[in-house]
Design an enzyme around this catalytic site. Structure first.
Site, PDB file in Angstrom:
ATOM      1  N   ARG A   1       0.852  -1.212   0.000  1.00 15.83           N
ATOM      2  CA  ARG A   1       0.000   0.000   0.000  1.00 15.83           C
ATOM      3  C   ARG A   1       0.882   1.253   0.000  1.00 15.83           C
ATOM      4  O   ARG A   1       0.454   2.334  -0.387  1.00 15.83           O
ATOM      5  CB  ARG A   1      -0.975  -0.005   1.185  1.00 15.83           C
TER       6      ARG A   1
ATOM      7  N   TYR B   1     -17.239  15.661 -14.130  1.00 14.52           N
ATOM      8  CA  TYR B   1     -17.603  14.247 -14.164  1.00 14.52           C
ATOM      9  C   TYR B   1     -18.616  13.954 -13.047  1.00 14.52           C
ATOM     10  O   TYR B   1     -18.473  14.460 -11.922  1.00 14.52           O
ATOM     11  CB  TYR B   1     -16.335  13.405 -13.989  1.00 14.52           C
TER      12      TYR B   1
HETATM   13  C1  LIG Z   1     -14.255   8.080 -16.017  1.00 13.30           C
HETATM   14  C2  LIG Z   1     -13.890   9.424 -15.544  1.00 13.30           C
HETATM   15  C3  LIG Z   1     -13.573   9.669 -14.201  1.00 13.30           C
HETATM   16  C4  LIG Z   1     -13.666   8.591 -13.135  1.00 13.30           C
HETATM   17  O1  LIG Z   1     -12.721   7.592 -13.339  1.00 13.30           O
HETATM   18  P1  LIG Z   1     -12.901   6.055 -12.864  1.00 13.30           P
HETATM   19  O2  LIG Z   1     -11.663   5.433 -13.376  1.00 13.30           O
HETATM   20  O3  LIG Z   1     -14.159   5.554 -13.483  1.00 13.30           O
HETATM   21  O4  LIG Z   1     -12.997   6.077 -11.374  1.00 13.30           O
HETATM   22  C5  LIG Z   1     -13.173  10.950 -13.845  1.00 13.30           C
HETATM   23  N1  LIG Z   1     -13.124  11.947 -14.747  1.00 13.30           N
HETATM   24  C6  LIG Z   1     -13.445  11.746 -16.034  1.00 13.30           C
HETATM   25  C7  LIG Z   1     -13.371  12.902 -16.987  1.00 13.30           C
HETATM   26  C8  LIG Z   1     -13.841  10.496 -16.483  1.00 13.30           C
HETATM   27  O5  LIG Z   1     -14.170  10.320 -17.764  1.00 13.30           O
END
Ligand SMILES: *Cc1c(COP(=O)(O)O)cnc(C)c1O
Length: 396
Positions: A60, A113
């Protein structure tokens, strides 16, 4: 490691951070599938915990396969250091929690997002951390939106799914002037198309699930920035919240990264072809693509992106029903969220990624019921086009 010769990105994605001679000559980095590391003696354990001797302790806190990935990502994002996480959201949350405490304020670009929005809401409910959104169209607008308690400026560009852009150099200058760190979610571009740290921003976050991996088989995240800040994240929100990446997933990302430049060129080329096709199709109302010279943000694209990217969105005539009818007719293109994979993926934001956002809010963000987002894949663009064409023909 500071004096290491640097190469062009196409070379760095293949070689950076890995020295075969240190690993029995293995061409490809080994997967260190181990949770812990044996100390030679008790004193060595004491020294490692005290930080007096470098070396691994527990996975970790660090793992050799993961370290190679981190050094490679730091190099291609032009940062001092990088940290890998088990998801994009683990990376985003590690950064946002590091930069805020109760009562602080986060200024965000309009439209972030969905889960980043969810995280901000949770931080607000639990810790009274506030957030507001700004179009970030000018320095004046940004300065007006900054509060005395703002401790982070958080930007996504291009903005999902409307493909609006934010001028990163302008935001970075305001951040510098005010002493507020600027964090950029660079998922939609990847470092091949855009390097926010070179434009003066402070931290880059990635959902490495997307273009960095490129093969749709890993969920992962990356943070890149200054060594001191990342050291703090490593010892607090990464170590103690613990959203680390597995060695195998780090290995898959190292494998995917080798072809990032080759893939991105093809994604971009295919997207340009599909943009031209959709733009002229009678069943399509409007296409949103930063590579469109009539796009209001085209000058920003020219300034800060090397190419316009592999994502575009478009509206059809009609509403949800027409959008769904069109999507159901597709044969090659897959109906799925996510992006940046070899497969062309299509999704309907109003009923999928943005369905939790109330309709009124959605429309303010430019997400109409007939808006469709396309992540253009690596197939022959002619095949993608033919599939879109046969499905669109049912709407005319
Ligand atoms: C998919 C995405 C995330 C989140 O990422 P994960 O890997 O699904 O946790 C954050 N920001 C953007 C712009 C994304 O497309």
């Amino acid at each position: 490691m500071g004096e290491k010769k640097t190469f062009r990105i196409d070379t760095e994605v293949i070689h950076r951070g890995y020295e075969a001679s240190l690993f029995e000559g293995s061409l490809v980095p080994p997967i260190f599938q181990t949770s812990t590391y044996c100390f030679a003696n008790a004193e060595q354990g004491e020294k490692r915990f005290a930080g007096e001797e470098s070396g691994y302790i527990y996975s970790r806190l660090g793992n050799p396969t993961v370290s190679i990935l981190e050094e490679r990502m730091a190099a291609i994002e032009k940062g001092e250091a990088a940290l890998a996480f088990g998801s994009g959201m683990a990376a985003v949350s590690a950064v946002l929690v590091s930069l805020t405490k109760a009562g602080d304020h986060v200024l965000c670009s309009q439209g972030v997002y969905g889960c980043t929005f969810g995280l901000l809401k949770m931080l607000n409910h639990k810790y009274q951390i506030t957030y507001t959104f700004s179009e970030m169209e000018s320095k004046e607008q940004l300065l007006q939106a900054i509060k005395p308690e703002t401790t982070c400026i958080y930007v996504e560009t291009p903005i999902n799914p409307t493909m609006k852009l934010v001028d990163l150099e302008m935001v970075a200058a305001v951040g510098k002037e005010k002493g507020i760190p600027v964090v950029v979610d660079n998922t939609f571009c990847s470092p091949y198309l855009q390097t926010p740290l070179e434009l003066g921003c402070d931290v880059v976050v990635h959902s490495a699930t997307k273009y960095i991996c490129g093969h749709g088989d890993v969920i992962a995240g990356i943070v890149v920035g200054k060594r001191d800040f990342l050291q703090e994240v490593a010892m607090t929100t990464q170590k103690d919240i613990g959203g680390i990446i597995s060695p195998f997933d780090a290995w898959l990302l190292l494998r995917g990264l080798k072809t990032l430049p080759v893939r991105m060129d093809r994604h971009c080329e295919n997207a340009r072809e599909i943009y031209s096709f959709l733009n002229e199709h009678g069943a399509v109302n409007q296409v949103f693509f930063p590579g469109d010279s009539r796009h209001p943000d085209f000058p920003i694209m020219k300034k800060q992106m090397r190419q316009a990217g592999g994502l575009l969105s478009f509206t059809l005539h009609g509403g949800v029903e027409e959008a769904q009818k069109f999507m159901n007719r597709l044969q090659l293109i897959k109906i799925a969220v996510s992006l940046g994979d070899a497969e062309t993926l299509i999704q309907h934001p109003a009923t999928m990624t943005h369905s939790v956002v109330p309709k009124e809010e959605r429309e303010k963000m430019g997400i109409q019921d007939n808006l469709i987002r396309l992540s253009v894949g690596l197939e022959a663009w002619e095949d993608i086009q033919e599939d879109l064409d046969q499905a669109l023909s049912t709407l005319i």
